[in-house]
Design a protein around this motif. Structure first.
Motif, mmCIF file in Angstrom:
data_model
loop_
_atom_site.group_PDB
_atom_site.id
_atom_site.type_symbol
_atom_site.label_atom_id
_atom_site.label_comp_id
_atom_site.label_asym_id
_atom_site.label_seq_id
_atom_site.Cartn_x
_atom_site.Cartn_y
_atom_site.Cartn_z
ATOM 1 N N ASP A 12 25.127 57.215 33.741
ATOM 2 C CA ASP A 12 23.914 57.538 32.972
ATOM 3 C C ASP A 12 24.086 57.306 31.474
ATOM 4 O OD1 ASP A 12 22.424 58.196 35.172
ATOM 5 O OD2 ASP A 12 22.628 60.366 34.946
ATOM 6 N N GLU A 13 25.201 57.780 30.916
ATOM 7 C CA GLU A 13 25.385 57.688 29.474
ATOM 8 C C GLU A 13 25.621 56.253 28.993
ATOM 9 O OE1 GLU A 13 29.436 58.639 31.297
ATOM 10 O OE2 GLU A 13 27.332 59.243 31.589
ATOM 11 N N GLU A 14 25.873 55.341 29.928
ATOM 12 C CA GLU A 14 26.113 53.947 29.556
ATOM 13 C C GLU A 14 24.850 53.090 29.656
ATOM 14 O OE1 GLU A 14 30.673 53.256 31.080
ATOM 15 O OE2 GLU A 14 29.158 53.684 32.598
ATOM 16 N N ILE A 15 23.834 53.603 30.335
ATOM 17 C CA ILE A 15 22.638 52.801 30.629
ATOM 18 C C ILE A 15 21.937 52.323 29.360
ATOM 19 C CG2 ILE A 15 20.336 52.828 31.687
ATOM 20 C CD1 ILE A 15 22.537 52.746 33.757
ATOM 21 N N ARG A 16 21.624 53.239 28.453
ATOM 22 C CA ARG A 16 20.850 52.873 27.263
ATOM 23 C C ARG A 16 21.580 51.870 26.376
ATOM 24 N NH1 ARG A 16 15.861 52.241 27.017
ATOM 25 N NH2 ARG A 16 16.297 50.407 25.771
ATOM 26 N N PRO A 17 22.871 52.074 26.067
ATOM 27 C CA PRO A 17 23.574 51.079 25.243
ATOM 28 C C PRO A 17 23.603 49.694 25.882
ATOM 29 C CG PRO A 17 24.811 53.126 25.277
ATOM 30 C CD PRO A 17 23.713 53.279 26.272
ATOM 31 N N ARG A 53 10.750 39.445 24.929
ATOM 32 C CA ARG A 53 11.568 40.547 24.391
ATOM 33 C C ARG A 53 10.693 41.786 24.135
ATOM 34 N NH1 ARG A 53 14.098 38.060 20.656
ATOM 35 N NH2 ARG A 53 16.156 37.958 21.625
ATOM 36 N N HIS A 54 9.505 41.572 23.609
ATOM 37 C CA HIS A 54 8.607 42.691 23.341
ATOM 38 C C HIS A 54 8.196 43.376 24.646
ATOM 39 C CE1 HIS A 54 5.466 45.086 21.434
ATOM 40 N NE2 HIS A 54 4.625 44.650 22.358
ATOM 41 N N ARG A 55 7.849 42.588 25.644
ATOM 42 C CA ARG A 55 7.427 43.155 26.941
ATOM 43 C C ARG A 55 8.555 43.960 27.586
ATOM 44 N NH1 ARG A 55 8.047 41.034 31.976
ATOM 45 N NH2 ARG A 55 8.546 38.974 31.134
ATOM 46 N N LEU A 56 9.756 43.398 27.595
ATOM 47 C CA LEU A 56 10.894 44.095 28.200
ATOM 48 C C LEU A 56 11.241 45.373 27.425
ATOM 49 C CD1 LEU A 56 13.203 41.073 29.089
ATOM 50 C CD2 LEU A 56 12.018 42.570 30.705
ATOM 51 N N THR A 57 11.179 45.292 26.103
ATOM 52 C CA THR A 57 11.473 46.467 25.280
ATOM 53 C C THR A 57 10.501 47.597 25.599
ATOM 54 O OG1 THR A 57 12.357 45.090 23.494
ATOM 55 C CG2 THR A 57 11.667 47.319 22.912
ATOM 56 N N THR A 58 9.227 47.243 25.773
ATOM 57 C CA THR A 58 8.210 48.241 26.112
ATOM 58 C C THR A 58 8.450 48.830 27.501
ATOM 59 O OG1 THR A 58 6.584 47.089 24.738
ATOM 60 C CG2 THR A 58 5.727 48.634 26.387
ATOM 61 N N GLN A 59 8.735 47.955 28.471
ATOM 62 C CA GLN A 59 8.939 48.413 29.851
ATOM 63 C C GLN A 59 10.166 49.313 29.995
ATOM 64 O OE1 GLN A 59 9.105 44.671 31.953
ATOM 65 N NE2 GLN A 59 6.935 44.730 32.495
ATOM 66 N N LEU A 60 11.180 49.057 29.182
ATOM 67 C CA LEU A 60 12.459 49.749 29.355
ATOM 68 C C LEU A 60 12.703 50.846 28.324
ATOM 69 C CD1 LEU A 60 14.665 46.582 30.062
ATOM 70 C CD2 LEU A 60 13.812 48.221 31.754
ATOM 71 N N LYS A 61 11.724 51.129 27.490
ATOM 72 C CA LYS A 61 11.960 52.046 26.370
ATOM 73 C C LYS A 61 12.301 53.464 26.833
ATOM 74 C CE LYS A 61 7.052 53.177 25.609
ATOM 75 N NZ LYS A 61 5.940 53.120 24.635
ATOM 76 N N SER A 62 11.797 53.889 27.992
ATOM 77 C CA SER A 62 12.061 55.251 28.460
ATOM 78 C C SER A 62 13.219 55.335 29.450
ATOM 79 C CB SER A 62 10.800 55.835 29.109
ATOM 80 O OG SER A 62 10.422 55.066 30.235
ATOM 81 N N SER A 68 16.096 56.510 36.290
ATOM 82 C CA SER A 68 14.939 55.909 35.624
ATOM 83 C C SER A 68 15.008 54.389 35.692
ATOM 84 C CB SER A 68 14.829 56.390 34.174
ATOM 85 O OG SER A 68 16.006 56.138 33.450
ATOM 86 N N MET A 69 16.212 53.820 35.692
ATOM 87 C CA MET A 69 16.364 52.376 35.857
ATOM 88 C C MET A 69 15.911 51.961 37.255
ATOM 89 S SD MET A 69 17.345 49.645 34.233
ATOM 90 C CE MET A 69 16.954 48.039 34.933
ATOM 91 N N GLN A 70 16.290 52.743 38.252
ATOM 92 C CA GLN A 70 15.901 52.404 39.625
ATOM 93 C C GLN A 70 14.408 52.587 39.851
ATOM 94 O OE1 GLN A 70 18.669 53.685 42.792
ATOM 95 N NE2 GLN A 70 19.278 51.586 42.365
ATOM 96 N N ASP A 71 13.795 53.514 39.136
ATOM 97 C CA ASP A 71 12.343 53.675 39.241
ATOM 98 C C ASP A 71 11.617 52.418 38.738
ATOM 99 O OD1 ASP A 71 12.555 56.203 40.315
ATOM 100 O OD2 ASP A 71 12.320 57.245 38.401
ATOM 101 N N ASP A 146 25.910 42.715 33.860
ATOM 102 C CA ASP A 146 25.278 43.936 33.347
ATOM 103 C C ASP A 146 24.078 44.342 34.196
ATOM 104 O OD1 ASP A 146 27.012 44.442 31.274
ATOM 105 O OD2 ASP A 146 25.858 43.335 29.780
ATOM 106 N N LEU A 147 23.244 43.387 34.548
ATOM 107 C CA LEU A 147 22.063 43.687 35.360
ATOM 108 C C LEU A 147 22.447 44.297 36.698
ATOM 109 C CD1 LEU A 147 19.755 40.582 34.777
ATOM 110 C CD2 LEU A 147 19.344 42.926 34.020
ATOM 111 N N MET A 148 23.467 43.728 37.339
ATOM 112 C CA MET A 148 23.896 44.234 38.633
ATOM 113 C C MET A 148 24.461 45.652 38.504
ATOM 114 S SD MET A 148 23.132 41.927 40.851
ATOM 115 C CE MET A 148 21.688 41.663 39.817
ATOM 116 N N ARG A 149 25.269 45.881 37.479
ATOM 117 C CA ARG A 149 25.894 47.191 37.326
ATOM 118 C C ARG A 149 24.888 48.255 36.864
ATOM 119 N NH1 ARG A 149 31.472 46.525 34.152
ATOM 120 N NH2 ARG A 149 31.807 48.629 35.006
ATOM 121 N N LEU A 150 23.798 47.830 36.250
ATOM 122 C CA LEU A 150 22.716 48.760 35.934
ATOM 123 C C LEU A 150 22.023 49.267 37.195
ATOM 124 C CD1 LEU A 150 21.044 46.934 32.898
ATOM 125 C CD2 LEU A 150 22.027 49.242 32.823
ATOM 126 N N ASN A 151 22.086 48.461 38.257
ATOM 127 C CA ASN A 151 21.378 48.775 39.500
ATOM 128 C C ASN A 151 22.340 49.224 40.597
ATOM 129 O OD1 ASN A 151 19.098 49.005 41.165
ATOM 130 N ND2 ASN A 151 19.421 46.960 42.007
#
Length: 384
Positions: A12-17, A53-62, A68-71, A146-151
């Motif tokens: 969890d603590e690694e997701i945002r960075p 980049r703007h769209r992804l930033t908006t989608q992933l901001k929370s 929350s990543m899996q949601d 990174d994408l795989m390890r996020l999921n």
């Protein structure tokens, strides 16, 4: 010390960075932009990179945790299912206990979608989602890793040799046991690589690896705590059928098939966006193991469930009918039950048309391998 840090999914603590780093990764943004809007990217790449980049930033901001990543991913999965499947069904989920964790050993037809569909079924049935084994041969770019390890994917180091491979295999075995011990469900394919010919067989090397964490216990005893459940996934239409048929045809004609850097990515994308028709995920029974069982015996038990639980699609039976007509020598003698199933089968006209249209764009050599690929689940079921 974290003995699994180099292979495990992110915490969890690694997701945002990690997400923040991805959003500044030009290679990642470029890949998403060119995939989602290929034509616009060719004409206005700079603008599309900015918008992506703007769209992804908006989608992933929370997003700041694994859940929350899996949601977010579940939302994309819902859209993909709506667009690329006609029906999604399952069987055997009622035999699983919410009080246990399992190692799901699955047949392997699609790089990304096999574990995704198993995950989807578990998620909507209220089970914890999977920790997914993925080979490092698919992780050619850092952002893909990174994408795989996020999921919730963990890395299988297939590129190592000798002692390094032995150490890595033991680490992997220990990690899988660790996951199940702390009540996490795990998915792994029954063999390295997809069964491009449609023949589902468990590699005994996988079972030996799984037992390494509990040596010198007998293999059956070592694997018992993993609560192994075989899984069979069947696709009415395989989006990668032409790609697989071409690879098998080239190997038959020249003895080799040379992958390029884009081959695996192309297969992943094709599998995700291509039409699949009816998809069925069958969960088997937990294996009953004992100390007298060796790797061959356990592999046979997995294979029996994978083959018998596999939902035979119309395309499987249709392909076998066509093989009997076009190249009967390639079809072995079926059991009485198999012959009866084939004689009683009448394909839906729409499925027949769609199947024939897929074959029509392939060369005759590729067509033969694709028919075999679809027919082999029937042959495996109804021959000794």
């Amino acid at each position: 010390m974290d003995p699994f840090k180099d292979i495990r999914p992110y915490h969890d603590e690694e997701i945002r960075p990690v997400l923040d780093n991805l959003l500044t990764d030009r290679d990642f943004i470029r890949s998403i932009a060119s995939f989602t809007h290929p034509t616009l990217y060719r004409w206005l790449p700079s603008l599309l990179l900015l918008l992506t980049r703007h769209r992804l930033t908006t989608q992933l901001k929370s997003v700041n945790s694994v859940k929350s990543m899996q949601d977010v991913i579940a939302g994309y999965m819902d859209q993909m299912i709506e667009r690329t499947t006609s029906r999604l069904t399952n069987s055997g989920l009622d035999k699983l206990s919410h009080d246990k964790s399992y190692l799901f050993i699955s047949n392997h037809r699609d790089i990304a979608m096999d574990p995704a569909f198993v995950n989807y079924m578990l998620y909507h049935a209220g089970f914890d989602t999977l920790y997914i084994a993925i080979g490092d041969n698919l992780l050619k770019r850092p952002f893909v890793t990174d994408l795989m390890r996020l999921n919730k994917s963990f890395i299988v180091k297939r590129s190592l040799k000798g002692r390094d491979l032995l150490r890595s295999s033991k680490q992997l075995s220990e990690y899988i046991h660790h996951c199940v011990d702390i009540k996490r469900n795990v998915w792994i394919a029954q063999r390295e690589g997809r069964a491009k010919d449609g023949i589902d067989r468990t590699d005994t090397a996988l079972l030996k690896m799984l037992g390494m964490a509990r040596r010198p216990e007998a293999l059956g005893d070592a694997l018992k705590p993993l609560h192994i459940v075989p899984v069979s996934i069947s696709y009415e239409f395989d989006p990668c059928d032409a790609l697989k048929g071409d690879e098998l045809h080239q190997k038959q004609e020249t003895g080799v098939y040379q992958k390029d850097e884009q081959s695996d990515i192309n297969s992943i994308v094709t599998g995700m966006v291509g039409f699949k028709g009816h998809v069925h995920v069958a969960f088997g029974d937990e294996l009953v193991l004992d100390s007298a069982m060796d790797d061959e015996t356990i592999a046979t038990k997995v294979d029996h469930q994978v083959v018998t639980n596999y939902l035979l699609q119309q395309t499987n039976l249709l392909a076998l009918q066509q093989l009997q007509k076009h190249s009967p020598a390639s079809v072995p003698e079926l059991s009485d039950e198999g012959r009866q199933a084939l004689e009683n089968f009448k394909p839906d006209p729409a499925v027949l048309t769609q199947f024939n249209e897929r074959l029509a764009i392939m060369s005759p050599g590729v067509q033969h391998h694709v028919r075999l690929m679809y027919a082999n689940p029937v042959i495996s079921r109804y021959t000794d």
